[in-house]
Design a protein around this motif. Structure first.
Motif, PDB file in Angstrom:
ATOM      1  N   THR A 197       0.769  -1.372  -0.250  1.00 31.73           N
ATOM      2  CA  THR A 197      -0.057  -0.013   0.024  1.00 31.73           C
ATOM      3  C   THR A 197       0.793   1.162   0.068  1.00 31.73           C
ATOM      4  O   THR A 197       2.055   1.225   0.405  1.00 31.73           O
ATOM      5  CB  THR A 197      -0.991   0.060   1.033  1.00 31.73           C
ATOM      6  OG1 THR A 197       0.016   0.198   2.507  1.00 31.73           O
ATOM      7  CG2 THR A 197      -1.759  -1.155   1.332  1.00 31.73           C
ATOM      8  N   ILE A 198       0.294   2.468  -0.504  1.00 35.65           N
ATOM      9  CA  ILE A 198       0.978   3.427  -0.320  1.00 35.65           C
ATOM     10  C   ILE A 198       0.596   4.401   0.933  1.00 35.65           C
ATOM     11  O   ILE A 198      -0.674   4.576   1.196  1.00 35.65           O
ATOM     12  CB  ILE A 198       0.709   4.436  -1.758  1.00 35.65           C
ATOM     13  CG1 ILE A 198       1.258   3.857  -2.924  1.00 35.65           C
ATOM     14  CG2 ILE A 198       1.243   6.004  -1.408  1.00 35.65           C
ATOM     15  CD1 ILE A 198       0.890   4.598  -4.061  1.00 35.65           C
ATOM     16  N   ILE A 199       1.575   4.839   1.775  1.00 33.15           N
ATOM     17  CA  ILE A 199       1.231   5.269   3.150  1.00 33.15           C
ATOM     18  C   ILE A 199       1.553   6.711   3.389  1.00 33.15           C
ATOM     19  O   ILE A 199       2.973   7.033   3.072  1.00 33.15           O
ATOM     20  CB  ILE A 199       1.944   4.348   4.273  1.00 33.15           C
ATOM     21  CG1 ILE A 199       1.775   2.873   4.125  1.00 33.15           C
ATOM     22  CG2 ILE A 199       1.382   4.651   5.543  1.00 33.15           C
ATOM     23  CD1 ILE A 199       2.912   2.169   4.547  1.00 33.15           C
ATOM     24  N   ARG A 200       0.758   7.529   3.400  1.00 37.39           N
ATOM     25  CA  ARG A 200       0.960   8.927   3.994  1.00 37.39           C
ATOM     26  C   ARG A 200       0.443   9.269   5.226  1.00 37.39           C
ATOM     27  O   ARG A 200      -0.363   8.468   5.765  1.00 37.39           O
ATOM     28  CB  ARG A 200       0.317   9.645   2.772  1.00 37.39           C
ATOM     29  CG  ARG A 200       0.738   9.365   1.327  1.00 37.39           C
ATOM     30  CD  ARG A 200       2.288   9.743   1.021  1.00 37.39           C
ATOM     31  NE  ARG A 200       2.376  11.135   0.994  1.00 37.39           N
ATOM     32  CZ  ARG A 200       3.520  11.757   1.019  1.00 37.39           C
ATOM     33  NH1 ARG A 200       4.541  11.277   1.056  1.00 37.39           N
ATOM     34  NH2 ARG A 200       3.592  13.185   0.926  1.00 37.39           N
ATOM     35  N   THR A 201       0.750  10.329   5.776  1.00 33.14           N
ATOM     36  CA  THR A 201       0.433  10.685   7.130  1.00 33.14           C
ATOM     37  C   THR A 201      -0.994  11.207   7.033  1.00 33.14           C
ATOM     38  O   THR A 201      -1.646  11.553   5.975  1.00 33.14           O
ATOM     39  CB  THR A 201       1.154  12.003   7.477  1.00 33.14           C
ATOM     40  OG1 THR A 201       0.718  12.361   8.832  1.00 33.14           O
ATOM     41  CG2 THR A 201       0.960  13.267   6.428  1.00 33.14           C
ATOM     42  N   GLY A 202      -1.798  10.687   8.255  1.00 34.33           N
ATOM     43  CA  GLY A 202      -3.349  11.150   8.186  1.00 34.33           C
ATOM     44  C   GLY A 202      -3.482  11.962   9.107  1.00 34.33           C
ATOM     45  O   GLY A 202      -4.631  12.328   9.392  1.00 34.33           O
TER      46      GLY A 202
ATOM     47  N   LEU B  45      -4.600   2.247  -2.095  1.00 41.25           N
ATOM     48  CA  LEU B  45      -4.222   0.973  -2.687  1.00 41.25           C
ATOM     49  C   LEU B  45      -3.526   0.512  -3.767  1.00 41.25           C
ATOM     50  O   LEU B  45      -2.760  -0.456  -3.809  1.00 41.25           O
ATOM     51  CB  LEU B  45      -5.332  -0.138  -2.405  1.00 41.25           C
ATOM     52  CG  LEU B  45      -6.303   0.200  -1.078  1.00 41.25           C
ATOM     53  CD1 LEU B  45      -7.426  -0.786  -1.196  1.00 41.25           C
ATOM     54  CD2 LEU B  45      -5.452  -0.624   0.178  1.00 41.25           C
ATOM     55  N   ASN B  46      -3.780   1.405  -4.580  1.00 36.87           N
ATOM     56  CA  ASN B  46      -2.828   1.056  -5.898  1.00 36.87           C
ATOM     57  C   ASN B  46      -1.860   2.241  -6.514  1.00 36.87           C
ATOM     58  O   ASN B  46      -0.699   1.612  -6.484  1.00 36.87           O
ATOM     59  CB  ASN B  46      -4.142   1.051  -7.205  1.00 36.87           C
ATOM     60  CG  ASN B  46      -5.314  -0.069  -6.704  1.00 36.87           C
ATOM     61  OD1 ASN B  46      -4.682  -1.198  -6.396  1.00 36.87           O
ATOM     62  ND2 ASN B  46      -6.505   0.201  -6.735  1.00 36.87           N
ATOM     63  N   GLU B  47      -2.224   3.431  -6.561  1.00 41.35           N
ATOM     64  CA  GLU B  47      -1.241   4.251  -6.739  1.00 41.35           C
ATOM     65  C   GLU B  47      -1.770   5.572  -5.996  1.00 41.35           C
ATOM     66  O   GLU B  47      -2.800   5.844  -5.738  1.00 41.35           O
ATOM     67  CB  GLU B  47      -1.284   4.552  -8.471  1.00 41.35           C
ATOM     68  CG  GLU B  47      -2.769   5.004  -8.860  1.00 41.35           C
ATOM     69  CD  GLU B  47      -2.751   5.115 -10.513  1.00 41.35           C
ATOM     70  OE1 GLU B  47      -3.591   5.740 -10.964  1.00 41.35           O
ATOM     71  OE2 GLU B  47      -1.898   4.517 -11.138  1.00 41.35           O
ATOM     72  N   LEU B  48      -0.622   6.562  -5.936  1.00 41.89           N
ATOM     73  CA  LEU B  48      -0.840   7.856  -5.557  1.00 41.89           C
ATOM     74  C   LEU B  48      -1.770   8.842  -6.425  1.00 41.89           C
ATOM     75  O   LEU B  48      -1.364   9.031  -7.594  1.00 41.89           O
ATOM     76  CB  LEU B  48       0.432   8.315  -5.397  1.00 41.89           C
ATOM     77  CG  LEU B  48       0.257   9.712  -4.144  1.00 41.89           C
ATOM     78  CD1 LEU B  48      -0.076   9.385  -2.984  1.00 41.89           C
ATOM     79  CD2 LEU B  48       1.670  10.461  -4.355  1.00 41.89           C
ATOM     80  N   SER B  49      -2.994   9.002  -5.859  1.00 44.74           N
ATOM     81  CA  SER B  49      -4.025   9.708  -6.671  1.00 44.74           C
ATOM     82  C   SER B  49      -4.536  10.911  -5.719  1.00 44.74           C
ATOM     83  O   SER B  49      -4.048  11.063  -4.734  1.00 44.74           O
ATOM     84  CB  SER B  49      -5.281   8.923  -6.956  1.00 44.74           C
ATOM     85  OG  SER B  49      -5.865   8.487  -6.066  1.00 44.74           O
ATOM     86  N   SER B  50      -5.457  11.520  -6.180  1.00 40.60           N
ATOM     87  CA  SER B  50      -5.881  12.722  -5.392  1.00 40.60           C
ATOM     88  C   SER B  50      -6.904  12.137  -4.146  1.00 40.60           C
ATOM     89  O   SER B  50      -6.940  13.010  -3.235  1.00 40.60           O
ATOM     90  CB  SER B  50      -6.798  13.791  -6.285  1.00 40.60           C
ATOM     91  OG  SER B  50      -8.023  13.013  -6.752  1.00 40.60           O
ATOM     92  N   HIS B  51      -7.394  10.985  -4.212  1.00 44.51           N
ATOM     93  CA  HIS B  51      -8.205  10.722  -3.023  1.00 44.51           C
ATOM     94  C   HIS B  51      -7.793   9.203  -2.475  1.00 44.51           C
ATOM     95  O   HIS B  51      -7.605   8.299  -3.306  1.00 44.51           O
ATOM     96  CB  HIS B  51      -9.681  10.515  -3.320  1.00 44.51           C
ATOM     97  CG  HIS B  51     -10.072  11.955  -3.790  1.00 44.51           C
ATOM     98  ND1 HIS B  51     -10.391  12.811  -2.969  1.00 44.51           N
ATOM     99  CD2 HIS B  51     -10.433  12.346  -5.098  1.00 44.51           C
ATOM    100  CE1 HIS B  51     -11.219  13.677  -3.600  1.00 44.51           C
ATOM    101  NE2 HIS B  51     -10.971  13.543  -4.863  1.00 44.51           N
ATOM    102  N   ALA B  52      -7.421   9.288  -1.285  1.00 44.87           N
ATOM    103  CA  ALA B  52      -7.076   8.119  -0.609  1.00 44.87           C
ATOM    104  C   ALA B  52      -8.350   7.142  -0.472  1.00 44.87           C
ATOM    105  O   ALA B  52      -9.288   7.833  -0.096  1.00 44.87           O
ATOM    106  CB  ALA B  52      -6.258   8.268   0.802  1.00 44.87           C
TER     107      ALA B  52
END
Length: 311
Positions: A225-230, A241-248
């Motif tokens: 998964t791609i993990i960014r701060t929440g 889950l797949n690629e970095l997009s505008s909406h997690a």
């Protein structure tokens, strides 16, 4: 001749010249023994509320006297949830401090409803034990909010990019050149280099996790998964889950201590407002588990609802 019902030592007359069998069949309440309807306390309050029974002793037709006589303090939230479920057209039976519900069809599935107050405290173990159940959270105004709990698979499918250089330490954080790590890692707001957080630095350097938050981070990274701060959403991580997009797709909060339902309610509400799944992660028997909690706006669609409110 009107039928009779009893609850403990209290005797009730059935109104409208109806029989015990009529109430039993129409409202799915009580146990029928001959011409007598045996009721539980929640059923008594419901039928009094519906004006289908009256106590032989007029004192107990007063709401306050009746509640004091047949309900304990911890049963009051049960009544709030019971009432809402009956209004929604469900058959409801008490099972200890839980409610068991199903639709009117005898072939419909049975669900367990866990009823709690707004200030309820729980561990991740408690939360996980409620998977596939419904939680009815009752606030101090008597409002009931229903939640569905499900275990969820957090496997992603993002591509793994090779790490081309080791980070240069800057205290507990580190810095790397642009293009040397997956593009979604770190703070790349400054051109030519990327600053990594403590979690990212430790993962890339192969350090073992030291706490539950770090354990969940490592697990999510390994699940592609791609993990960014929440932080902006008041949780530990936001997940793609797949690629970095505008909406997690999801927000993740790590249970590392007991939490109040206030925190869970707030997190679910925030996630719903931004159209993301709200996932709670925790560790049980050295394994990381993920539980999705979502708010249930209704149990049945309006056109299928069997509303008893006008009975």
């Amino acid at each position: 001749m009107s039928g009779k019902a009893i609850c403990g030592n209290l005797v009730f007359n059935i109104t409208g010249n109806r029989s015990a069998a009529h109430i039993f069949n129409k409202y799915s309440t009580g146990t029928l023994k001959g011409d007598l309807l045996i009721l539980e306390p929640l059923e008594v309050v419901f039928l009094i509320w519906k004006r289908r029974i009256k106590a032989e002793n007029p004192l107990f037709n007063e709401g306050s006297s009746l509640v004091k006589a047949i309900l304990q303090e911890d049963e009051i939230p049960l009544w709030n949830a019971y009432r809402e479920l009956r209004i929604a057209g469900y058959r409801v039976k008490r099972n200890g401090m839980d409610l068991r519900i199903r639709e009117k069809s005898s072939s419909s599935p049975v669900f367990t409803v866990k009823t709690i107050r707004e200030n309820f405290q729980l561990s991740f173990s408690d939360l996980y034990s409620w998977i596939e159940n419904i939680v009815a959270a009752v606030d101090d105004d008597g409002g009931v909010t229903f939640y569905k709990l499900s275990e969820i698979d957090m496997e992603g499918s993002s591509s793994i990019q090779e790490i081309k250089e080791r980070p240069v330490p800057v205290g507990k954080r580190s810095v790397v050149s642009d293009g040397s790590i997956p593009e979604w890692l770190g703070d790349s707001t400054t051109e030519n280099f990327t600053i990594l957080s403590e979690l990212e630095t430790r993962y890339i350097n192969g350090f073992p996790p030291e706490n539950p938050v770090e354990m969940v981070y490592h697990d999510l990274f390994n699940k592609k998964t791609i993990i960014r701060t929440g932080f902006k959403y008041g949780c530990n991580f936001r997940i793609y889950l797949n690629e970095l997009s505008s909406h997690a797709e999801a927000l993740v909060h790590v249970f590392d201590r007991e939490e109040g339902w206030y925190a869970i309610s707030r997190a679910v509400r925030v996630a719903g407002g931004v159209k993301k799944k709200m996932i709670f992660a925790g560790i049980l028997e050295s394994k990381i588990k993920y539980v999705e909690i979502k708010r249930m706006k209704s149990f049945v669609e309006d056109e299928n609802r069997d509303d008893e409110s006008d009975l």
